[in-house]
Write an enzyme that holds these catalytic residues in place. Structure first.
Site, short mmCIF file in Angstrom:
data_model
loop_
_atom_site.label_atom_id
_atom_site.label_comp_id
_atom_site.label_asym_id
_atom_site.label_seq_id
_atom_site.Cartn_x
_atom_site.Cartn_y
_atom_site.Cartn_z
N TYR A 153 63.99 38.45 58.12
CA TYR A 153 62.40 39.47 58.80
C TYR A 153 62.71 39.03 60.46
CZ TYR A 153 57.59 39.49 59.51
OH TYR A 153 56.77 40.61 59.42
N LYS A 157 62.12 42.38 62.61
CA LYS A 157 61.12 42.80 63.73
C LYS A 157 61.78 42.97 64.80
CE LYS A 157 58.25 43.31 59.92
NZ LYS A 157 57.20 44.41 59.99
#
Length: 250
Positions: A153, A157
Site C-alpha cells: 500500500y 500510494k
C-alpha cells in the site's frame, strides 16, 4: 461545477460515493465507475433521487481497456469529460510482514492503486487535450508515512504522488491540471478491519490529532474544490486531508 462532466472511479462507496454525490449537487453530470455494480448503481440512484444526472459503468481500473471504455462512454453519453477522479483503491487482504508478502498480493495492490491511476490519467488526458480539464488522484498519507505490514500500500500510494507531479508537468500545455489528495484516517470500508474490533478502532481514533476519523464527505469537499474553477491555479500539488497526521509527531 455546473454543466461539467465528471468521472469518479470507486464511486460505489466511501470517498468515491461522497464525491460523486457532491459533484452532482454542484451541478455536474457524473459517471460513476466501480467494480461492484450493486454499489455503483446505488450511487447513481441516489444522485437521480436528488434530481441529478448520472450513469454507472462497471470498471476494473487495473484493466486498461475497461478504463478507456469508461472514458469513451462518458464522452459518448455527455459529450465531453471535464474532471477525472482516479479514486479506486484497495489494501492488502491482510497485514503481511514484508518477508511474508506474496508477490501476487503485492502486484494486486499495485495493479489497482498505481497502474489503475496511470490508466485513468492517460485515458482522461487523451479525451481532454482539446479543451483542458482536471485530473484528481487519490494518494494517501501512507504514501509519505511508513508503517509496518503495509509495504504494498505504501509503495502504491507514494507512486501516485509522484505520478501526479509528472503528469501535471507534461499535461500543462493542454490546459489540464493534475492534482492529488492524501487522505488520512477516513471512516470508509478500507479500514473496516480496524472497525471490526471496537477497542482497536477506539485506539486508532485516539491516535488522531482531534481524536476522530475523518468522514468521506470531508474529503469530498476538498475534491470538489480542486475540481472547480476556484482552484484554477492549483496544479501538481498533493493536498493532505488528514487533520495534520502527516505533519506532526504524535
Amino acid at each position: 461545477m455546473k454543466d461539467k462532466v465528471a468521472v469518479v472511479t470507486g464511486g460505489g462507496s466511501g470517498i468515491g460515493r461522497a464525491t460523486a454525490l457532491r459533484f452532482a449537487e454542484e451541478g455536474a453530470a457524473v459517471v460513476v465507475a466501480d467494480v461492484r455494480p450493486e454499489s455503483g448503481e446505488d450511487t447513481v440512484a441516489r444522485i437521480g433521487a436528488a434530481g441529478g444526472r448520472a450513469i454507472f459503468v462497471r470498471v476494473d481500473t487495473s484493466v486498461r481497456e475497461q478504463v478507456f471504455r469508461l472514458v469513451d462512454e462518458a464522452v459518448r453519453t455527455f459529450g465531453r469529460i471535464d474532471v477525472m477522479f482516479n479514486n479506486a483503491g484497495i489494501g492488502t487482504s491482510q497485514p503481511y510482514s514484508l518477508l511474508d508478502l506474496p508477490e501476487e498480493e503485492y502486484l494486486r495492490v499495485i495493479a489497482v492503486n498505481q497502474t489503475g491511476v496511470f490508466h485513468g490519467i492517460q485515458a482522461a488526458a487523451r479525451a481532454m487535450r482539446e479543451q483542458g480539464g482536471v485530473i484528481i488522484n487519490t494518494a494517501s498519507v501512507y504514501g509519505f508515512l511508513a508503517d509496518r505490514r503495509q509495504f504494498a500500500y505504501h509503495a502504491s500510494k507514494a507512486a501516485v504522488a509522484m505520478m501526479t507531479k509528472a503528469a501535471a508537468l507534461e499535461l500543462a500545455k493542454y490546459n489540464i491540471r493534475v492534482v492529488a489528495i492524501a487522505p488520512g484516517l477516513i471512516d470508509t470500508g478500507i479500514v473496516s478491519g480496524w472497525k471490526a474490533d471496537a477497542r482497536v478502532w477506539a485506539a486508532v481514533e485516539q491516535a488522531q490529532m482531534r481524536r476522530r476519523a475523518g468522514t468521506p464527505e470531508e474529503v469530498a469537499n476538498v475534491v470538489a474544490f480542486l475540481a472547480s474553477d476556484e482552484a484554477s491555479f492549483v496544479n501538481g500539488s498533493v493536498v493532505f486531508v488528514d487533520d495534520g497526521a502527516a505533519s506532526f509527531k504524535r
